[in-house]
Design a protein around this motif. Structure first.
Motif, mmCIF file in Angstrom:
data_model
loop_
_atom_site.group_PDB
_atom_site.id
_atom_site.type_symbol
_atom_site.label_atom_id
_atom_site.label_comp_id
_atom_site.label_asym_id
_atom_site.label_seq_id
_atom_site.Cartn_x
_atom_site.Cartn_y
_atom_site.Cartn_z
ATOM 1 N N ALA A 137 0.826 -1.209 0.000
ATOM 2 C CA ALA A 137 0.000 0.000 0.000
ATOM 3 C C ALA A 137 0.861 1.260 0.000
ATOM 4 C CB ALA A 137 -0.936 -0.009 1.204
ATOM 5 N N LYS A 138 1.928 1.255 0.784
ATOM 6 C CA LYS A 138 2.822 2.412 0.817
ATOM 7 C C LYS A 138 3.483 2.619 -0.538
ATOM 8 C CE LYS A 138 6.827 4.301 3.294
ATOM 9 N NZ LYS A 138 7.837 4.049 4.359
ATOM 10 N N PHE A 139 3.886 1.544 -1.180
ATOM 11 C CA PHE A 139 4.543 1.618 -2.485
ATOM 12 C C PHE A 139 3.632 2.281 -3.513
ATOM 13 C CE2 PHE A 139 5.738 -0.195 -6.634
ATOM 14 C CZ PHE A 139 7.094 0.098 -6.664
ATOM 15 N N TYR A 140 2.330 1.969 -3.469
ATOM 16 C CA TYR A 140 1.392 2.506 -4.459
ATOM 17 C C TYR A 140 0.602 3.718 -3.955
ATOM 18 C CZ TYR A 140 2.370 -1.494 -7.420
ATOM 19 O OH TYR A 140 3.006 -2.413 -8.220
ATOM 20 N N GLY A 141 0.860 4.143 -2.718
ATOM 21 C CA GLY A 141 0.204 5.334 -2.201
ATOM 22 C C GLY A 141 -1.275 5.167 -1.939
ATOM 23 N N ILE A 142 -1.672 3.996 -1.408
ATOM 24 C CA ILE A 142 -3.081 3.728 -1.115
ATOM 25 C C ILE A 142 -3.231 3.278 0.340
ATOM 26 C CG2 ILE A 142 -3.679 3.159 -3.502
ATOM 27 C CD1 ILE A 142 -3.391 0.220 -2.805
ATOM 28 N N LYS A 143 -4.458 3.130 0.787
ATOM 29 C CA LYS A 143 -4.727 2.721 2.164
ATOM 30 C C LYS A 143 -4.576 1.202 2.314
ATOM 31 C CE LYS A 143 -8.175 6.392 2.739
ATOM 32 N NZ LYS A 143 -9.635 6.660 2.968
ATOM 33 N N PRO A 144 -3.911 0.735 3.352
ATOM 34 C CA PRO A 144 -3.727 -0.713 3.544
ATOM 35 C C PRO A 144 -5.033 -1.488 3.655
ATOM 36 C CG PRO A 144 -2.256 0.517 4.979
ATOM 37 C CD PRO A 144 -3.190 1.520 4.372
ATOM 38 N N GLU A 145 -6.068 -0.874 4.227
ATOM 39 C CA GLU A 145 -7.335 -1.581 4.412
ATOM 40 C C GLU A 145 -8.038 -1.893 3.093
ATOM 41 O OE1 GLU A 145 -8.194 2.813 5.650
ATOM 42 O OE2 GLU A 145 -6.521 1.377 5.761
ATOM 43 N N LEU A 146 -7.561 -1.307 2.010
ATOM 44 C CA LEU A 146 -8.148 -1.576 0.693
ATOM 45 C C LEU A 146 -7.495 -2.765 -0.002
ATOM 46 C CD1 LEU A 146 -8.330 2.096 -0.671
ATOM 47 C CD2 LEU A 146 -10.053 0.856 0.659
ATOM 48 N N VAL A 147 -6.507 -3.384 0.647
ATOM 49 C CA VAL A 147 -5.667 -4.404 0.010
ATOM 50 C C VAL A 147 -5.878 -5.774 0.649
ATOM 51 C CG1 VAL A 147 -3.310 -5.047 -0.616
ATOM 52 C CG2 VAL A 147 -3.935 -2.625 -0.458
ATOM 53 N N THR A 148 -6.009 -6.801 -0.196
ATOM 54 C CA THR A 148 -6.039 -8.191 0.255
ATOM 55 C C THR A 148 -4.941 -8.958 -0.476
ATOM 56 O OG1 THR A 148 -8.449 -8.079 0.508
ATOM 57 C CG2 THR A 148 -7.442 -10.274 0.546
ATOM 58 N N ALA A 149 -4.094 -9.651 0.278
ATOM 59 C CA ALA A 149 -3.013 -10.426 -0.322
ATOM 60 C C ALA A 149 -3.513 -11.819 -0.696
ATOM 61 C CB ALA A 149 -1.834 -10.537 0.639
ATOM 62 N N GLY A 150 -2.984 -12.331 -1.805
ATOM 63 C CA GLY A 150 -3.356 -13.666 -2.257
ATOM 64 C C GLY A 150 -2.146 -14.497 -2.617
ATOM 65 N N ASN A 151 -2.346 -15.789 -2.709
ATOM 66 C CA ASN A 151 -1.302 -16.721 -3.131
ATOM 67 C C ASN A 151 -1.201 -16.657 -4.651
ATOM 68 O OD1 ASN A 151 0.578 -18.766 -3.209
ATOM 69 N ND2 ASN A 151 -0.921 -20.394 -3.061
ATOM 70 N N GLY A 152 -0.650 -15.552 -5.128
ATOM 71 C CA GLY A 152 -0.648 -15.258 -6.550
ATOM 72 C C GLY A 152 -2.001 -14.709 -6.974
ATOM 73 N N SER A 153 -2.030 -14.008 -8.080
ATOM 74 C CA SER A 153 -3.301 -13.494 -8.593
ATOM 75 C C SER A 153 -4.245 -14.621 -8.990
ATOM 76 C CB SER A 153 -3.057 -12.559 -9.782
ATOM 77 O OG SER A 153 -2.340 -11.413 -9.379
ATOM 78 N N ILE A 178 -8.274 -14.681 -8.644
ATOM 79 C CA ILE A 178 -9.188 -14.856 -9.784
ATOM 80 C C ILE A 178 -10.226 -15.924 -9.462
ATOM 81 C CG2 ILE A 178 -9.388 -15.574 -12.197
ATOM 82 C CD1 ILE A 178 -6.452 -14.535 -12.529
ATOM 83 N N PHE A 179 -9.741 -17.081 -9.041
ATOM 84 C CA PHE A 179 -10.640 -18.188 -8.721
ATOM 85 C C PHE A 179 -11.570 -17.822 -7.574
ATOM 86 C CE2 PHE A 179 -11.548 -22.194 -6.444
ATOM 87 C CZ PHE A 179 -12.227 -22.850 -7.450
ATOM 88 N N LEU A 180 -11.024 -17.175 -6.569
ATOM 89 C CA LEU A 180 -11.809 -16.797 -5.397
ATOM 90 C C LEU A 180 -12.955 -15.862 -5.764
ATOM 91 C CD1 LEU A 180 -11.859 -16.981 -2.235
ATOM 92 C CD2 LEU A 180 -10.516 -14.875 -2.245
ATOM 93 N N ILE A 181 -12.679 -14.864 -6.546
ATOM 94 C CA ILE A 181 -13.710 -13.881 -6.888
ATOM 95 C C ILE A 181 -14.743 -14.472 -7.824
ATOM 96 C CG2 ILE A 181 -14.057 -11.719 -8.164
ATOM 97 C CD1 ILE A 181 -11.443 -10.767 -6.709
ATOM 98 N N GLU A 182 -14.311 -15.276 -8.788
ATOM 99 C CA GLU A 182 -15.284 -15.892 -9.692
ATOM 100 C C GLU A 182 -16.194 -16.864 -8.942
ATOM 101 O OE1 GLU A 182 -13.666 -17.541 -13.265
ATOM 102 O OE2 GLU A 182 -12.554 -15.723 -13.768
ATOM 103 N N SER A 183 -15.647 -17.551 -7.952
ATOM 104 C CA SER A 183 -16.454 -18.540 -7.230
ATOM 105 C C SER A 183 -17.327 -17.916 -6.147
ATOM 106 C CB SER A 183 -15.551 -19.610 -6.611
ATOM 107 O OG SER A 183 -14.620 -19.032 -5.715
ATOM 108 N N ALA A 184 -16.846 -16.842 -5.511
ATOM 109 C CA ALA A 184 -17.565 -16.265 -4.368
ATOM 110 C C ALA A 184 -18.501 -15.116 -4.735
ATOM 111 C CB ALA A 184 -16.565 -15.790 -3.322
ATOM 112 N N PHE A 185 -18.158 -14.357 -5.749
ATOM 113 C CA PHE A 185 -18.943 -13.173 -6.082
ATOM 114 C C PHE A 185 -20.022 -13.449 -7.127
ATOM 115 C CE2 PHE A 185 -15.600 -11.340 -3.723
ATOM 116 C CZ PHE A 185 -15.956 -10.050 -3.359
#
Length: 351
Positions: free
Chosen positions: A68-84, A88-95
Motif C-alpha cells: 500500500a505504501k509503495f502505491y500510495g493507497i490505504k492498507p485496508e483496501l488491500v487483500t493479499a493472495g497466493n498469486g493473482s 481470480i478463482f476466489l472472486i469468480e467462485s464467491a462473487f
C-alpha cells in the motif's frame, strides 16, 4: 463400483511450461534480473526470524502495508493472495451465484475462462477488434444487454500488450452494474492505472502482482485492491492462512525498496522499446512479420512463420512463447534482446 471424474475435469491435463535449460528464457514475462545481494541479505535475515511452527499472519499485514505504501493507497483496501490466480478463482467462485453470467475478452489471459468452467459459471466472450483493442462502447453495450454480473480482463493485456486508458476504464466502470475486475499485472509498465481510485466505485477490483515488474515470481504474491466493502468480503471468503510466512516476509522487504524497483522498471521499459523497435526494423523487409506496439514488458508478433521461428530460436537456446500465429517475446536484458533480435534476423536471411 469405480469412481469416475466428472465431465468438467475428466479431460483436463496439468499445465506444463517449457522444461529444460536454455541460455535465454523470454517465454514467461518474468523480470529479467534477480534481486541484488544487499536485498537478498535482508531476505535471509527475515527467513531466520520466521517461526516454522506457527501459521502465517492471516491478513498478511506487513506485506500489504508495504504494498500500500509503495502505491500510495490505504492498507485496508488491500487483500493479499497466493498469486493473482488464487484471487481470480476466489472472486469468480464467491462473487457469482448460480445462474449468473460473467464475461471475458479475447484474446486475453486464458485462466479467467478456465476458472469459470471449474466454478460452473456461464462465461461469454467479447472479441477485440482487428487492432487487438477493446471497443469500450461496444463492451458496455454487451454487458448491459446480456445482464453480465462480472467482467474480468487484463489491462494492459496479456498477451497483446495493448491497453485501455484510465479515461476509458472510468467510463466502463461507471456505465455498468457488473463487478469489473481489472487485472493490472502489467500496469507498472504503463501509467493508466485506477488503483488510486477504487474508493470512488462500488463495483471495481484491481489486481496487482509481485511477479512482473517487482521481479518476485518465486513468491507467488498477488493483491486485490477494492473499496472497504468489497475488500472485507474478499478477506471473509479467502482461506485463513493463504499467503505463507516466507512470501509475506520477503514481499515486505522487497516493496520497501521503492527506488531500486522503480529504477529497474525504467530499465525494463527501455529494453521493451529496444525489442519493439528491433522487431519493427525486421518487419520492414518482411511485411508478414507484424509486431504489435506494447505498453507491457513484452511484444506480441503476428507472423505465419511463428512455429518455424519458435523452433529456430529454440535450437539456438532461446525460448519465446508460441501462441498460434503469434509469438510473445518478453523484454529480457539488453544482451538477451540483442541476441534474440539477431537470431530472428538471421532466420529471415536463411529463409
Amino acid at each position: 463400483m469405480s469412481y469416475k471424474l466428472n465431465k468438467k475435469i475428466v479431460d483436463l491435463v496439468p499445465y506444463e511450461p517449457i522444461s529444460g535449460t536454455y541460455k535465454i528464457r523470454l517465454d514467461a514475462n518474468e523480470c529479467p534480473t534477480d534481486l541484488p545481494d544487499d536485498i537478498k541479505s535482508e531476505l535471509k535475515k527475515a527467513v531466520d526470524k520466521v517461526a516454522f511452527n506457527r501459521y502465517p499472519d492471516p491478513l498478511a499485514q506487513g506485506v500489504t502495508e508495504a504494498f500500500a505504501k509503495f502505491y500510495g493507497i490505504k492498507p485496508e483496501l488491500v487483500t493479499a493472495g497466493n498469486g493473482s490466480d488464487e484471487l481470480i478463482f476466489l472472486i469468480e467462485s464467491a462473487f457469482l451465484e448460480k445462474g449468473d453470467k460473467m464475461l471475458v475478452v479475447s484474446p486475453d489471459f486464458s485462466m479467467y475462462n478456465f476458472y469459470s468452467s471449474i466454478c460452473e459459471v456461464e462465461c461469454g466472450t467479447f472479441t477485440k477488434n482487428d487492432s487487438l483493442d477493446i471497443d469500450v462502447d461496444a463492451l458496455i453495450a454487451k454487458i448491459n444487454a446480456d445482464n453480465i454480473k462480472l467482467l474480468i480482463f487484463s489491462n494492459p493485456c496479456n498477451p497483446t500488450g495493448r491497453g485501455i486508458t484510465a479515461e476509458q476504464a472510468r467510463k466502463l466502470v461507471n456505465s455498468v452494474n457488473a463487478l469489473v475486475v481489472l487485472d493490472e499485472a502489467y500496469m507498472d509498465f504503463w501509467n493508466q492505472s485506477l488503483i488510486g481510485e477504487v474508493e470512488n466505485y462500488s463495483n471495481l477490483i484491481i489486481f496487482r502482482t509481485a511477479s512482473k515488474a517487482i521481479g518476485s515470481a518465486a513468491l507467488r504474491l498477488g493483491f486485490a485492491v477494492a473499496n472497504t466493502t468489497i475488500s472485507s468480503a474478499i478477506k471473509a471468503v479467502k482461506s485463513p492462512y493463504n499467503v505463507n510466512s516466507f512470501s509475506q516476509a520477503a514481499g515486505e522487504i522487497i516493496y520497501n525498496h521503492p527506488d531500486f524497483l522503480k529504477n529497474r522498471l525504467k530499465t525494463i521499459v527501455l529494453s521493451r522499446e529496444k525489442l519493439y523497435n528491433g522487431l519493427v526494423k525486421i518487419s520492414a523487409d518482411n511485411p508478414s512479420f507484424a509486431p504489435v506496439e506494447s505498453v507491457a514488458n513484452f511484444v506480441f508478433v503476428k507472423t505465419p512463420d511463428s512455429k518455424r521461428i519458435w523452433e529456430y530460436l529454440k535450437e539456438k537456446s532461446i525460448v519465446v512463447r508460441l501462441m498460434g500465429e503469434y509469438l510473445r517475446i518478453t523484454a529480457g536484458t539488453d544482451v538477451e534482446v540483442s541476441e534474440t533480435l539477431a537470431a530472428i534476423n538471421q532466420y529471415f536471411m536463411e529463409a
